[in-house]
Design an enzyme around this catalytic site. Structure first.
Site, PDB file in Angstrom:
ATOM      1  N   GLY A  12      36.319 -16.565  31.930  1.00 35.26           N
ATOM      2  CA  GLY A  12      35.046 -16.961  32.548  1.00 35.26           C
ATOM      3  C   GLY A  12      33.875 -16.138  32.055  1.00 35.26           C
ATOM      4  O   GLY A  12      32.771 -16.651  31.852  1.00 35.26           O
ATOM      5  N   CYS A  13      34.121 -14.868  31.854  1.00 34.05           N
ATOM      6  CA  CYS A  13      33.063 -13.962  31.399  1.00 34.05           C
ATOM      7  C   CYS A  13      32.620 -14.311  29.982  1.00 34.05           C
ATOM      8  O   CYS A  13      31.425 -14.277  29.667  1.00 34.05           O
ATOM      9  CB  CYS A  13      33.558 -12.513  31.465  1.00 34.05           C
ATOM     10  N   SER A  14      33.572 -14.657  29.137  1.00 26.41           N
ATOM     11  CA  SER A  14      33.280 -14.946  27.736  1.00 26.41           C
ATOM     12  C   SER A  14      32.839 -16.383  27.482  1.00 26.41           C
ATOM     13  O   SER A  14      32.028 -16.636  26.601  1.00 26.41           O
ATOM     14  CB  SER A  14      34.507 -14.662  26.871  1.00 26.41           C
TER      15      SER A  14
END
Length: 161
Positions: free
Chosen positions: A48-50
């Site tokens: 999700g962060c990337s």
């Protein structure tokens, strides 16, 4: 106690990568006299962060800066080497300030930790974003559901400006 709108950021030291190597930056050095769009991710290189969180800030970077923000900064409970590799992997080097909170000292100080030990990730930061003016939190968005990026992304930050 969780930090709230109107609170001053606690004194803390982050690590960041420069051309000279890893350097320490205090909260005063990052936030004093500036307006900063500041967001946290549970971990660099995580899905999700990337795939969503960081790209959302990159896509909205120019519009956020045009609204009077001096700096866009990202923190995670990772070391400066990982944060540097993550910034370069996403073409964010020099566009977003990556602040390593390797021991979760800042995440603990603002009361925004997340225990992901069951998944093998240990203590991390919750997913949040805040607008900070001269060291004072003026907006705070915290994701209510783990794994979602509905309230803390770049477009949401832009909407708060």
């Amino acid at each position: 106690m969780t930090i709230a709108v109107g609170d001053r950021l606690p004194a803390a030291t982050f690590k960041t990568m420069t051309e000279s190597g890893v350097v320490a930056l205090t909260t005063d050095e990052v936030f004093a006299g500036k307006t900063v769009a500041f967001f946290a991710v549970p971990g660099a290189f995580t899905p999700g962060c990337s795939k969503t969180h960081l790209p959302g800030y990159l896509a909205n970077r120019e519009a956020i800066l045009a609204k009077g923000v001096d700096t866009i900064a990202c923190t995670a409970v990772n070391d400066a080497f990982v944060m540097d590799a993550w910034s370069k992997a996403h073409g964010a080097d020099g566009k977003i300030l990556f602040l390593a909170d390797g021991s979760a000292d800042f995440a603990r100080a603002v009361g925004l930790t997340l225990d992901l030990s069951a998944g093998g990730l240990g203590l991390r930061s919750q997913r949040w974003s805040m607008l900070v003016k001269d060291g004072v939190v003026t907006e705070l968005m915290l994701e209510e559901k783990p794994g979602t990026i509905e309230l803390t992304g770049g477009a949401c930050m832009l909407g708060k400006l």
